[in-house]
Scaffold this active site. Structure first.
Site, PDB file in Angstrom:
ATOM      1  N   ARG A 205       0.839  -1.210   0.000  1.00 43.51           N
ATOM      2  CA  ARG A 205       0.000   0.000   0.000  1.00 43.51           C
ATOM      3  C   ARG A 205       0.876   1.263   0.000  1.00 43.51           C
ATOM      4  O   ARG A 205       0.541   2.261  -0.648  1.00 43.51           O
ATOM      5  CB  ARG A 205      -0.950  -0.026   1.211  1.00 43.51           C
ATOM      6  CG  ARG A 205      -2.072   0.979   1.116  1.00 43.51           C
ATOM      7  CD  ARG A 205      -3.158   0.735   2.144  1.00 43.51           C
ATOM      8  NE  ARG A 205      -2.671   0.845   3.514  1.00 43.51           N
ATOM      9  CZ  ARG A 205      -3.394   0.573   4.591  1.00 43.51           C
ATOM     10  NH1 ARG A 205      -4.645   0.168   4.470  1.00 43.51           N
ATOM     11  NH2 ARG A 205      -2.880   0.696   5.805  1.00 43.51           N
TER      12      ARG A 205
ATOM     13  N   LYS B 209      -2.682   6.430   1.356  1.00 44.62           N
ATOM     14  CA  LYS B 209      -2.500   6.889   2.733  1.00 44.62           C
ATOM     15  C   LYS B 209      -1.518   8.060   2.724  1.00 44.62           C
ATOM     16  O   LYS B 209      -0.328   7.916   3.015  1.00 44.62           O
ATOM     17  CB  LYS B 209      -2.002   5.723   3.592  1.00 44.62           C
ATOM     18  CG  LYS B 209      -2.467   5.821   5.032  1.00 44.62           C
ATOM     19  CD  LYS B 209      -2.376   4.493   5.740  1.00 44.62           C
ATOM     20  CE  LYS B 209      -2.426   4.640   7.240  1.00 44.62           C
ATOM     21  NZ  LYS B 209      -3.674   5.168   7.772  1.00 44.62           N
TER      22      LYS B 209
ATOM     23  N   GLU C 188     -16.368   5.952   4.025  1.00 46.39           N
ATOM     24  CA  GLU C 188     -15.674   5.457   5.214  1.00 46.39           C
ATOM     25  C   GLU C 188     -15.634   6.568   6.250  1.00 46.39           C
ATOM     26  O   GLU C 188     -16.257   7.615   6.065  1.00 46.39           O
ATOM     27  CB  GLU C 188     -14.278   4.963   4.855  1.00 46.39           C
ATOM     28  CG  GLU C 188     -13.368   6.009   4.252  1.00 46.39           C
ATOM     29  CD  GLU C 188     -11.938   5.497   4.042  1.00 46.39           C
ATOM     30  OE1 GLU C 188     -11.494   4.609   4.774  1.00 46.39           O
ATOM     31  OE2 GLU C 188     -11.272   6.021   3.143  1.00 46.39           O
TER      32      GLU C 188
HETATM   33  C1  LIG Z   1      -8.859   6.462   6.048  1.00 49.63           C
HETATM   34  C2  LIG Z   1      -8.590   5.109   6.604  1.00 49.63           C
HETATM   35  N1  LIG Z   1      -9.419   4.113   6.260  1.00 49.63           N
HETATM   36  C3  LIG Z   1      -9.235   2.857   6.725  1.00 49.63           C
HETATM   37  C4  LIG Z   1      -8.201   2.547   7.589  1.00 49.63           C
HETATM   38  C5  LIG Z   1      -8.033   1.163   8.082  1.00 49.63           C
HETATM   39  O1  LIG Z   1      -6.977   0.544   7.397  1.00 49.63           O
HETATM   40  P1  LIG Z   1      -6.175  -0.661   8.039  1.00 49.63           P
HETATM   41  O2  LIG Z   1      -7.134  -1.743   8.312  1.00 49.63           O
HETATM   42  O3  LIG Z   1      -5.192  -1.037   6.980  1.00 49.63           O
HETATM   43  O4  LIG Z   1      -5.546  -0.135   9.279  1.00 49.63           O
HETATM   44  C6  LIG Z   1      -7.318   3.562   7.972  1.00 49.63           C
HETATM   45  C7  LIG Z   1      -6.199   3.261   8.875  1.00 49.63           C
HETATM   46  O5  LIG Z   1      -5.147   2.921   8.409  1.00 49.63           O
HETATM   47  C8  LIG Z   1      -7.506   4.866   7.469  1.00 49.63           C
HETATM   48  O6  LIG Z   1      -6.670   5.848   7.817  1.00 49.63           O
END
Ligand SMILES: Cc1ncc(COP(=O)(O)O)c(C=O)c1O
Length: 343
Positions: free
Chosen positions: A82, A184, A220
Protein backbone atom coordinates in the site's frame (compact mmCIF):
# COMPACT_ATOMS: atom_id res chain seq x y z
CA UNK A 1 15.27 -9.31 27.20
CA UNK A 2 13.78 -7.33 30.04
CA UNK A 3 10.60 -5.36 29.30
CA UNK A 4 10.42 -1.63 30.09
CA UNK A 5 8.67 -0.69 33.27
CA UNK A 6 5.42 0.52 31.67
CA UNK A 7 1.86 0.27 33.00
CA UNK A 8 0.74 -1.45 29.78
CA UNK A 9 -2.98 -1.62 30.44
CA UNK A 10 -3.20 2.10 31.24
CA UNK A 11 -1.38 3.33 28.14
CA UNK A 12 -3.36 5.61 25.86
CA UNK A 13 -2.93 6.16 22.10
CA UNK A 14 -0.11 8.66 22.29
CA UNK A 15 3.47 9.04 21.12
CA UNK A 16 6.22 7.89 23.41
CA UNK A 17 9.79 7.87 22.18
CA UNK A 18 11.36 4.41 21.98
CA UNK A 19 15.06 3.53 21.67
CA UNK A 20 15.64 3.07 17.95
CA UNK A 21 14.13 4.07 14.62
CA UNK A 22 15.06 3.24 11.02
CA UNK A 23 16.12 5.83 8.44
CA UNK A 24 16.97 5.53 4.76
CA UNK A 25 17.70 8.47 2.45
CA UNK A 26 16.91 8.73 -1.24
CA UNK A 27 19.51 10.89 -3.01
CA UNK A 28 20.71 11.09 -6.61
CA UNK A 29 17.99 8.69 -7.68
CA UNK A 30 18.75 5.82 -5.25
CA UNK A 31 17.97 4.68 -1.71
CA UNK A 32 20.99 4.30 0.59
CA UNK A 33 21.47 1.12 2.61
CA UNK A 34 19.52 2.46 5.64
CA UNK A 35 20.35 2.34 9.35
CA UNK A 36 18.94 2.28 12.85
CA UNK A 37 19.46 5.46 14.83
CA UNK A 38 18.82 6.91 18.29
CA UNK A 39 18.01 10.30 16.78
CA UNK A 40 14.27 11.00 16.81
CA UNK A 41 14.65 14.43 15.19
CA UNK A 42 14.84 15.49 11.54
CA UNK A 43 16.62 18.56 10.18
CA UNK A 44 15.54 19.80 6.77
CA UNK A 45 15.28 22.82 4.53
CA UNK A 46 12.52 25.32 5.31
CA UNK A 47 11.51 24.75 1.68
CA UNK A 48 11.30 20.91 1.87
CA UNK A 49 8.65 19.33 -0.38
CA UNK A 50 6.81 17.94 2.63
CA UNK A 51 6.54 21.36 4.28
CA UNK A 52 5.46 23.28 1.20
CA UNK A 53 3.32 20.85 -0.79
CA UNK A 54 2.48 18.08 1.70
CA UNK A 55 4.44 15.38 -0.09
CA UNK A 56 4.18 12.74 2.61
CA UNK A 57 2.70 9.26 2.92
CA UNK A 58 2.57 6.76 5.77
CA UNK A 59 1.48 3.37 7.07
CA UNK A 60 0.33 2.04 10.43
CA UNK A 61 0.67 -1.49 11.81
CA UNK A 62 1.20 -3.21 15.12
CA UNK A 63 3.62 -5.63 16.75
CA UNK A 64 2.34 -7.68 19.66
CA UNK A 65 3.02 -10.77 21.69
CA UNK A 66 1.09 -13.94 20.86
CA UNK A 67 -0.25 -16.45 23.37
CA UNK A 68 2.89 -18.59 22.97
CA UNK A 69 5.22 -15.62 23.52
CA UNK A 70 6.31 -14.81 19.95
CA UNK A 71 6.56 -11.20 18.77
CA UNK A 72 4.67 -10.85 15.50
CA UNK A 73 3.21 -8.34 13.06
CA UNK A 74 0.07 -8.85 10.98
CA UNK A 75 0.34 -8.92 7.16
CA UNK A 76 3.13 -6.30 6.87
CA UNK A 77 3.49 -7.20 3.17
CA UNK A 78 0.15 -5.46 2.56
CA UNK A 79 1.39 -2.30 4.28
CA UNK A 80 4.53 -2.41 2.10
CA UNK A 81 2.45 -2.75 -1.03
CA UNK A 82 0.00 0.00 0.00
CA UNK A 83 2.93 2.38 0.69
CA UNK A 84 4.18 1.59 -2.80
CA UNK A 85 0.77 2.53 -4.27
CA UNK A 86 0.71 5.74 -2.21
CA UNK A 87 4.22 6.67 -3.36
CA UNK A 88 3.38 6.21 -7.03
CA UNK A 89 0.23 8.32 -6.76
CA UNK A 90 2.06 11.37 -5.43
CA UNK A 91 5.23 11.00 -7.49
CA UNK A 92 7.56 9.66 -4.83
CA UNK A 93 10.13 6.91 -5.31
CA UNK A 94 8.99 3.45 -4.19
CA UNK A 95 10.72 2.05 -1.12
CA UNK A 96 11.30 -1.63 -2.05
CA UNK A 97 8.73 -3.89 -0.39
CA UNK A 98 11.29 -6.40 0.95
CA UNK A 99 13.26 -3.54 2.47
CA UNK A 100 10.07 -2.19 4.07
CA UNK A 101 9.59 -5.54 5.85
CA UNK A 102 13.25 -5.62 6.83
CA UNK A 103 13.01 -2.09 8.29
CA UNK A 104 9.91 -3.02 10.30
CA UNK A 105 11.66 -6.16 11.59
CA UNK A 106 14.74 -4.15 12.62
CA UNK A 107 12.70 -1.50 14.45
CA UNK A 108 10.58 -4.04 16.33
CA UNK A 109 13.60 -6.17 17.26
CA UNK A 110 15.54 -3.10 18.45
CA UNK A 111 12.55 -1.98 20.55
CA UNK A 112 11.47 -5.44 21.73
CA UNK A 113 11.51 -4.22 25.34
CA UNK A 114 8.57 -1.98 24.41
CA UNK A 115 6.43 -4.74 22.88
CA UNK A 116 3.62 -5.22 25.42
CA UNK A 117 3.11 -8.66 26.97
CA UNK A 118 0.35 -11.03 25.82
CA UNK A 119 -2.97 -10.34 27.50
CA UNK A 120 -2.28 -6.67 28.29
CA UNK A 121 -4.32 -5.54 25.28
CA UNK A 122 -1.54 -3.07 24.48
CA UNK A 123 0.59 -3.21 21.30
CA UNK A 124 3.67 -1.60 19.78
CA UNK A 125 2.35 0.71 17.07
CA UNK A 126 4.67 0.97 14.06
CA UNK A 127 4.67 4.04 11.84
CA UNK A 128 6.56 3.78 8.53
CA UNK A 129 6.51 7.04 6.57
CA UNK A 130 8.20 8.83 3.71
CA UNK A 131 8.45 12.48 2.75
CA UNK A 132 10.03 14.91 0.29
CA UNK A 133 13.03 16.42 2.05
CA UNK A 134 14.76 18.54 -0.62
CA UNK A 135 13.67 22.13 -1.37
CA UNK A 136 10.95 22.80 -3.96
CA UNK A 137 9.44 26.20 -4.62
CA UNK A 138 7.73 25.67 -7.97
CA UNK A 139 4.98 23.04 -7.59
CA UNK A 140 6.73 19.78 -8.46
CA UNK A 141 7.94 16.62 -6.73
CA UNK A 142 11.01 16.88 -4.48
CA UNK A 143 14.27 15.32 -5.70
CA UNK A 144 15.30 13.75 -2.38
CA UNK A 145 13.25 11.74 0.12
CA UNK A 146 13.55 10.14 3.51
CA UNK A 147 11.90 6.88 4.60
CA UNK A 148 11.62 6.32 8.34
CA UNK A 149 10.02 3.80 10.69
CA UNK A 150 9.43 4.57 14.36
CA UNK A 151 7.44 2.70 16.97
CA UNK A 152 5.55 3.65 20.11
CA UNK A 153 3.70 1.51 22.65
CA UNK A 154 -0.06 2.13 22.70
CA UNK A 155 -2.76 0.97 25.07
CA UNK A 156 -5.77 -1.27 24.50
CA UNK A 157 -8.27 0.36 22.17
CA UNK A 158 -11.30 -0.68 24.19
CA UNK A 159 -10.58 0.12 27.81
CA UNK A 160 -13.98 -0.32 29.40
CA UNK A 161 -15.31 -2.86 26.83
CA UNK A 162 -16.33 -2.18 23.26
CA UNK A 163 -19.23 0.27 23.66
CA UNK A 164 -21.02 1.16 20.42
CA UNK A 165 -20.44 4.69 19.20
CA UNK A 166 -22.64 7.34 17.54
CA UNK A 167 -21.54 8.88 14.27
CA UNK A 168 -22.87 11.65 12.05
CA UNK A 169 -23.16 11.97 8.30
CA UNK A 170 -20.55 14.58 7.52
CA UNK A 171 -21.29 17.64 5.43
CA UNK A 172 -17.63 17.66 4.43
CA UNK A 173 -15.96 15.32 1.93
CA UNK A 174 -12.71 13.54 2.74
CA UNK A 175 -11.83 12.70 -0.85
CA UNK A 176 -12.57 13.89 -4.37
CA UNK A 177 -13.82 11.75 -7.25
CA UNK A 178 -10.63 10.53 -8.97
CA UNK A 179 -8.64 12.09 -6.11
CA UNK A 180 -6.34 10.61 -3.46
CA UNK A 181 -8.86 8.98 -1.09
CA UNK A 182 -7.49 5.50 -1.85
CA UNK A 183 -3.93 6.21 -0.69
CA UNK A 184 -2.50 6.89 2.73
CA UNK A 185 -1.22 10.42 2.22
CA UNK A 186 -1.01 13.03 4.98
CA UNK A 187 -3.06 15.42 2.87
CA UNK A 188 -6.20 13.26 3.28
CA UNK A 189 -5.90 13.49 7.05
CA UNK A 190 -5.34 17.26 7.09
CA UNK A 191 -8.58 17.47 5.08
CA UNK A 192 -10.45 15.54 7.77
CA UNK A 193 -9.33 17.54 10.82
CA UNK A 194 -11.95 20.28 10.70
CA UNK A 195 -14.67 17.69 10.12
CA UNK A 196 -13.66 15.54 13.09
CA UNK A 197 -13.19 18.50 15.44
CA UNK A 198 -16.66 19.75 14.41
CA UNK A 199 -18.21 16.28 14.91
CA UNK A 200 -16.66 16.01 18.39
CA UNK A 201 -17.88 19.51 19.32
CA UNK A 202 -21.39 18.41 18.35
CA UNK A 203 -21.09 15.32 20.56
CA UNK A 204 -20.46 12.64 17.91
CA UNK A 205 -17.67 10.10 18.03
CA UNK A 206 -16.93 9.96 14.31
CA UNK A 207 -17.96 11.06 10.81
CA UNK A 208 -19.49 8.95 8.08
CA UNK A 209 -18.27 10.37 4.77
CA UNK A 210 -20.38 9.91 1.66
CA UNK A 211 -19.13 9.51 -1.89
CA UNK A 212 -17.96 12.93 -3.03
CA UNK A 213 -19.55 12.62 -6.48
CA UNK A 214 -23.20 12.01 -5.58
CA UNK A 215 -23.34 12.07 -1.75
CA UNK A 216 -25.69 9.08 -1.80
CA UNK A 217 -23.27 6.24 -1.00
CA UNK A 218 -21.38 5.29 2.15
CA UNK A 219 -17.59 5.70 1.94
CA UNK A 220 -15.67 5.46 5.21
CA UNK A 221 -14.72 7.44 8.32
CA UNK A 222 -11.53 9.48 8.70
CA UNK A 223 -9.61 6.39 9.83
CA UNK A 224 -11.60 3.20 9.21
CA UNK A 225 -13.70 1.35 6.60
CA UNK A 226 -17.31 0.32 7.25
CA UNK A 227 -18.65 -3.16 7.60
CA UNK A 228 -22.40 -3.82 7.90
CA UNK A 229 -24.45 -6.90 8.65
CA UNK A 230 -27.90 -7.07 7.02
CA UNK A 231 -31.00 -8.21 8.89
CA UNK A 232 -30.65 -11.59 7.14
CA UNK A 233 -27.06 -12.06 8.26
CA UNK A 234 -25.06 -11.02 5.17
CA UNK A 235 -21.84 -9.09 5.61
CA UNK A 236 -21.77 -6.01 3.38
CA UNK A 237 -18.85 -3.65 2.93
CA UNK A 238 -18.66 -0.55 0.69
CA UNK A 239 -16.65 -0.76 -2.49
CA UNK A 240 -15.34 2.56 -3.77
CA UNK A 241 -12.30 3.92 -5.57
CA UNK A 242 -12.01 6.78 -3.10
CA UNK A 243 -11.67 4.83 0.17
CA UNK A 244 -8.49 3.45 1.67
CA UNK A 245 -8.16 -0.31 1.04
CA UNK A 246 -8.13 -1.30 4.72
CA UNK A 247 -6.03 -4.36 5.51
CA UNK A 248 -8.32 -5.17 8.43
CA UNK A 249 -11.42 -4.99 6.22
CA UNK A 250 -9.84 -7.25 3.59
CA UNK A 251 -8.88 -9.71 6.34
CA UNK A 252 -12.37 -9.62 7.87
CA UNK A 253 -13.93 -10.39 4.49
CA UNK A 254 -11.75 -13.51 4.29
CA UNK A 255 -12.62 -14.45 7.88
CA UNK A 256 -16.34 -13.97 7.20
CA UNK A 257 -16.24 -16.20 4.12
CA UNK A 258 -13.71 -18.86 5.05
CA UNK A 259 -13.97 -19.15 8.84
CA UNK A 260 -17.58 -18.17 9.56
CA UNK A 261 -19.08 -19.27 6.21
CA UNK A 262 -21.09 -16.09 5.85
CA UNK A 263 -22.25 -14.53 2.63
CA UNK A 264 -20.23 -11.39 1.86
CA UNK A 265 -21.01 -8.58 -0.56
CA UNK A 266 -18.38 -5.99 -1.48
CA UNK A 267 -20.40 -3.40 -3.36
CA UNK A 268 -21.72 0.13 -3.38
CA UNK A 269 -23.77 0.76 -0.25
CA UNK A 270 -26.42 3.47 -0.48
CA UNK A 271 -27.20 5.69 2.47
CA UNK A 272 -30.88 4.82 2.20
CA UNK A 273 -30.04 1.13 2.72
CA UNK A 274 -28.83 1.71 6.27
CA UNK A 275 -32.32 1.14 7.68
CA UNK A 276 -32.00 -2.47 6.47
CA UNK A 277 -28.78 -3.09 8.36
CA UNK A 278 -28.76 -4.84 11.72
CA UNK A 279 -25.14 -4.19 12.67
CA UNK A 280 -22.43 -1.72 11.78
CA UNK A 281 -18.74 -1.57 12.62
CA UNK A 282 -15.63 0.44 11.77
CA UNK A 283 -12.63 -1.62 10.81
CA UNK A 284 -9.00 -0.66 11.03
CA UNK A 285 -5.71 -1.59 12.62
CA UNK A 286 -6.39 0.41 15.80
CA UNK A 287 -9.56 -1.32 16.99
CA UNK A 288 -9.97 -4.26 14.57
CA UNK A 289 -13.73 -3.54 14.70
CA UNK A 290 -15.38 -0.84 16.69
CA UNK A 291 -19.16 -1.16 16.87
CA UNK A 292 -21.47 1.63 15.72
CA UNK A 293 -24.88 1.82 17.42
CA UNK A 294 -26.34 4.85 15.70
CA UNK A 295 -25.84 7.03 12.62
CA UNK A 296 -27.37 10.51 12.68
CA UNK A 297 -28.37 11.90 9.30
CA UNK A 298 -29.15 15.59 9.85
CA UNK A 299 -31.41 15.03 12.83
CA UNK A 300 -32.76 11.62 11.75
CA UNK A 301 -31.49 8.74 13.91
CA UNK A 302 -30.66 5.48 12.15
CA UNK A 303 -30.40 2.94 14.96
CA UNK A 304 -28.95 -0.51 14.40
CA UNK A 305 -30.76 -3.46 15.98
CA UNK A 306 -27.58 -4.40 17.87
CA UNK A 307 -28.21 -1.33 20.07
CA UNK A 308 -25.99 0.95 22.15
CA UNK A 309 -24.78 -1.54 24.75
CA UNK A 310 -22.87 -4.27 22.96
CA UNK A 311 -21.25 -5.29 19.69
CA UNK A 312 -23.66 -6.98 17.30
CA UNK A 313 -23.58 -10.79 17.33
CA UNK A 314 -21.90 -11.25 13.94
CA UNK A 315 -19.59 -8.29 14.46
CA UNK A 316 -18.47 -9.95 17.70
CA UNK A 317 -17.81 -13.27 15.94
CA UNK A 318 -15.74 -11.49 13.31
CA UNK A 319 -13.85 -9.59 16.00
CA UNK A 320 -13.19 -12.68 18.10
CA UNK A 321 -12.04 -14.72 15.11
CA UNK A 322 -9.67 -12.12 13.69
CA UNK A 323 -8.17 -11.23 17.07
CA UNK A 324 -7.87 -14.98 17.78
CA UNK A 325 -5.90 -15.39 14.53
CA UNK A 326 -3.73 -12.39 15.34
CA UNK A 327 -2.94 -13.58 18.85
CA UNK A 328 -2.13 -17.13 17.76
CA UNK A 329 -5.19 -18.77 19.37
CA UNK A 330 -6.74 -19.68 15.98
CA UNK A 331 -4.78 -21.01 13.02
CA UNK A 332 -3.94 -18.20 10.59
CA UNK A 333 -4.10 -18.33 6.81
CA UNK A 334 -0.66 -18.79 5.23
CA UNK A 335 1.49 -15.64 5.44
CA UNK A 336 -0.74 -13.58 7.73
CA UNK A 337 1.42 -13.74 10.84
CA UNK A 338 4.93 -12.42 10.44
CA UNK A 339 7.22 -13.42 13.27
CA UNK A 340 10.00 -11.05 14.35
CA UNK A 341 13.21 -12.70 15.53
CA UNK A 342 14.67 -11.03 18.59
CA UNK A 343 18.26 -11.92 19.60
C1 LIG B 1 -8.86 6.46 6.05
C2 LIG B 1 -8.59 5.11 6.60
N1 LIG B 1 -9.42 4.11 6.26
C3 LIG B 1 -9.24 2.86 6.73
C4 LIG B 1 -8.20 2.55 7.59
C5 LIG B 1 -8.03 1.16 8.08
O1 LIG B 1 -6.98 0.54 7.40
P1 LIG B 1 -6.17 -0.66 8.04
O2 LIG B 1 -7.13 -1.74 8.31
O3 LIG B 1 -5.19 -1.04 6.98
O4 LIG B 1 -5.55 -0.14 9.28
C6 LIG B 1 -7.32 3.56 7.97
C7 LIG B 1 -6.20 3.26 8.88
O5 LIG B 1 -5.15 2.92 8.41
C8 LIG B 1 -7.51 4.87 7.47
O6 LIG B 1 -6.67 5.85 7.82
Amino acid sequence: MEKKDIDWSNLGFGYQKTDKRYVSDYKNGAWDEGRLTDDDTITMSECAGVLQYAQTIFEGLKAYTTEDGRIVTFRPDLNASRLKDSAKRIEMPVFPEDRFIDAVEKVVAANAAYVPPYGSGATLYIRPFMFGISPVIGVKPAKDYQFRVFSTPVGPYFKGGAKPITIKISDFDRAAPHGTGNIKAGLNYAMSLHAIVTAHEEGYDENMYLDPGTRTKVEETGGANFLFVTKDGKVVTPKSDSILPSITRRSLVHVAKEYLHLEVEEREVFLDELDNMAECGLCGTAAVISPVGKVVDHGRDICFASGMEEMGEITKKLYDTLTGIQMGRIEAPEGWIHEIKVD
